[in-house]
Write an enzyme that holds these catalytic residues in place. Structure first.
Site, PDB file in Angstrom:
ATOM      1  N   TYR A 100      33.352  42.538  30.725  1.00 52.43           N
ATOM      2  CA  TYR A 100      32.250  42.002  31.412  1.00 52.43           C
ATOM      3  C   TYR A 100      31.486  40.898  30.384  1.00 52.43           C
ATOM      4  CZ  TYR A 100      27.479  42.390  33.454  1.00 52.43           C
ATOM      5  OH  TYR A 100      26.470  42.002  34.135  1.00 52.43           O
ATOM      6  N   SER A 156      24.024  37.152  32.529  1.00 53.39           N
ATOM      7  CA  SER A 156      23.575  38.461  32.187  1.00 53.39           C
ATOM      8  C   SER A 156      23.002  38.311  30.749  1.00 53.39           C
ATOM      9  CB  SER A 156      24.647  39.461  32.232  1.00 53.39           C
ATOM     10  OG  SER A 156      24.262  40.707  31.243  1.00 53.39           O
TER      11      SER A 156
HETATM   12  P1  NAD Z   1      25.437  45.183  42.920  1.00 48.73           P
HETATM   13  O1  NAD Z   1      26.494  46.003  42.624  1.00 48.73           O
HETATM   14  O2  NAD Z   1      24.691  45.577  44.173  1.00 48.73           O
HETATM   15  O3  NAD Z   1      25.885  43.737  43.419  1.00 48.73           O
HETATM   16  C1  NAD Z   1      27.146  43.005  43.304  1.00 48.73           C
HETATM   17  C2  NAD Z   1      27.757  42.623  44.446  1.00 48.73           C
HETATM   18  O4  NAD Z   1      28.713  41.779  44.421  1.00 48.73           O
HETATM   19  C3  NAD Z   1      27.889  43.733  45.646  1.00 48.73           C
HETATM   20  O5  NAD Z   1      27.406  43.478  46.876  1.00 48.73           O
HETATM   21  C4  NAD Z   1      29.418  43.809  45.728  1.00 48.73           C
HETATM   22  O6  NAD Z   1      30.036  44.329  46.903  1.00 48.73           O
HETATM   23  C5  NAD Z   1      29.736  42.164  45.560  1.00 48.73           C
HETATM   24  N1  NAD Z   1      31.120  42.081  44.956  1.00 48.73           N
HETATM   25  C6  NAD Z   1      31.769  42.821  44.014  1.00 48.73           C
HETATM   26  N2  NAD Z   1      33.072  42.035  44.105  1.00 48.73           N
HETATM   27  C7  NAD Z   1      32.988  41.105  44.955  1.00 48.73           C
HETATM   28  C8  NAD Z   1      34.092  40.134  45.126  1.00 48.73           C
HETATM   29  N3  NAD Z   1      35.369  40.291  44.537  1.00 48.73           N
HETATM   30  N4  NAD Z   1      33.806  39.204  46.243  1.00 48.73           N
HETATM   31  C9  NAD Z   1      32.477  39.198  46.588  1.00 48.73           C
HETATM   32  N5  NAD Z   1      31.695  39.882  46.495  1.00 48.73           N
HETATM   33  C10 NAD Z   1      31.895  41.224  45.522  1.00 48.73           C
HETATM   34  O7  NAD Z   1      24.773  45.000  41.549  1.00 48.73           O
HETATM   35  P2  NAD Z   1      23.879  43.855  41.150  1.00 48.73           P
HETATM   36  O8  NAD Z   1      23.034  44.489  40.083  1.00 48.73           O
HETATM   37  O9  NAD Z   1      22.925  43.172  42.547  1.00 48.73           O
HETATM   38  O10 NAD Z   1      24.895  42.638  40.593  1.00 48.73           O
HETATM   39  C11 NAD Z   1      24.880  41.192  40.970  1.00 48.73           C
HETATM   40  C12 NAD Z   1      25.019  40.389  39.874  1.00 48.73           C
HETATM   41  O11 NAD Z   1      24.143  40.464  39.044  1.00 48.73           O
HETATM   42  C13 NAD Z   1      26.273  40.593  39.124  1.00 48.73           C
HETATM   43  O12 NAD Z   1      26.876  39.373  38.853  1.00 48.73           O
HETATM   44  C14 NAD Z   1      25.853  41.546  37.825  1.00 48.73           C
HETATM   45  O13 NAD Z   1      26.777  41.125  36.732  1.00 48.73           O
HETATM   46  C15 NAD Z   1      24.719  40.407  37.450  1.00 48.73           C
HETATM   47  N6  NAD Z   1      23.619  41.469  36.714  1.00 48.73           N
HETATM   48  C16 NAD Z   1      22.923  42.467  37.147  1.00 48.73           C
HETATM   49  C17 NAD Z   1      22.013  42.988  36.139  1.00 48.73           C
HETATM   50  C18 NAD Z   1      21.369  44.291  36.736  1.00 48.73           C
HETATM   51  O14 NAD Z   1      20.699  45.003  35.793  1.00 48.73           O
HETATM   52  N7  NAD Z   1      21.651  44.903  37.745  1.00 48.73           N
HETATM   53  C19 NAD Z   1      21.953  42.598  34.756  1.00 48.73           C
HETATM   54  C20 NAD Z   1      22.672  41.474  34.530  1.00 48.73           C
HETATM   55  C21 NAD Z   1      23.542  40.984  35.436  1.00 48.73           C
END
Ligand code: NAD
Length: 261
Positions: free
Chosen positions: A158, A145
């Site tokens: 986080y 991130s």
């Molecule tokens: P999201 O909530 O849709 O995806 C997260 C996924 O991880 C979900 O499908 C959830 O079920 C799964 N998950 C959670 N705990 C878990 C576990 N213990 N074992 C297996 N799966 C698990 O949100 P997203 O935005 O798609 O996030 C995905 C990644 O991207 C994360 O690591 C998040 O920190 C990172 N991220 C997202 C953004 C953003 O703006 N969306 C920005 C920076 C980083």
């Protein structure tokens, strides 16, 4: 599209929604074999697997909690049993919740660290062990991130987890570069996924986020998935130990944009 990805095998964690889903679908378009990992959204994961098959790839949905060692073992075992290999490990699963740091419980801290950081440690090191055993020059991609370098009040667990992923990936990249295994991070800014739904549905909060993005646009999951495909591909064959920011310029100190300071 990257022709050499066709027929290669990837595990994508947290692939039933958001960025993981977009990356799994993109790997499907590349005609890869994909282990679509999910924690509890089985139907969504099966839908993603079905869409990958329609796009010409192969896929199965496999349940697993990335913070549990046996579950990561099972994901790698599934890749081996179903597709006979593992070339790309995409450690994407992650969680966050807002709590002022002085009120954060140890339980809340441990939960985020164990999914985001320990889960990435388990996924990376076990994939590397498999690649070494089978002499595969693979690619490990970790979903970090902008908060791997940008502090984030109320999200200290986080930010610490993503900061830790920076050094985790660089250390692994250095340790296994000689065996041809590449380890890189993707660092998204603000992307339109379920993790941000509440924030982006609120106009005021959405505008506040937009004011922090020099490109004045929220990112789309496909814009992150294309970077994952690049890092998986031979086009990134000399790229290791780095973080690719996919953030519309968010980490560029936007408050300096008007030439002030
Ligand atoms: P999201 O909530 O849709 O995806 C997260 C996924 O991880 C979900 O499908 C959830 O079920 C799964 N998950 C959670 N705990 C878990 C576990 N213990 N074992 C297996 N799966 C698990 O949100 P997203 O935005 O798609 O996030 C995905 C990644 O991207 C994360 O690591 C998040 O920190 C990172 N991220 C997202 C953004 C953003 O703006 N969306 C920005 C920076 C980083």
């Amino acid at each position: 599209m990257y022709n050499e990805l066709k027929g290669k095998t990837a595990i994508v964690t947290g692939a039933s929604s958001g960025l993981g889903k977009a990356i799994a679908l993109r790997f499907g378009e590349e005609k890869m074999n994909v282990i679509v990992n999910y924690l509890n959204k089985k139907e969504e994961a099966q839908q993603v697997a079905g869409d990958i098959e329609k796009a010409g790839g192969k896929a199965i949905a496999v349940q697993g909690d990335v913070s549990v060692e046996e579950d990561i073992d099972r994901l790698i075992q599934s890749a081996h049993e179903h597709f006979g290999s593992l070339h790309v490990m995409m450690n994407n699963a992650g969680i966050q919740n807002e709590v002022p740091s002085h009120e954060m419980t140890l339980e809340e801290w441990n939960k985020v660290i164990s999914v985001n950081l320990t889960g990435t440690f388990l996924g990376s090191t076990k994939a590397i062990a498999y690649m070494l055993e089978h002499r595969i020059q693979g690619s490990v991609i970790n979903m970090s991130s902008v908060h791997e370098i940008v502090p984030w009040p109320h999200f200290v667990h986080y930010a610490a987890s993503k900061g830790g992923m920076n050094m985790l990936s660089q250390t692994l990249a250095l340790e296994y570069a000689g065996q041809g295994i590449r380890v890189n991070n993707i660092a998204p800014g603000a992307i339109n996924t379920p993790i941000n739904k509440e924030k982006f549905d609120n106009e005021e909060q959405r505008d506040e986020v937009l004011s922090m993005i020099p490109m004045k646009k929220i990112g789309e999951p496909e814009q992150v998935a294309s970077v994952a495909a690049f890092l998986a591909s031979d086009q990134a064959s000399y790229v290791t130990g780095t973080t690719l920011f996919v953030d519309g310029g968010m980490k560029l100190y936007p408050s300096f944009a008007a030439g002030k300071g």
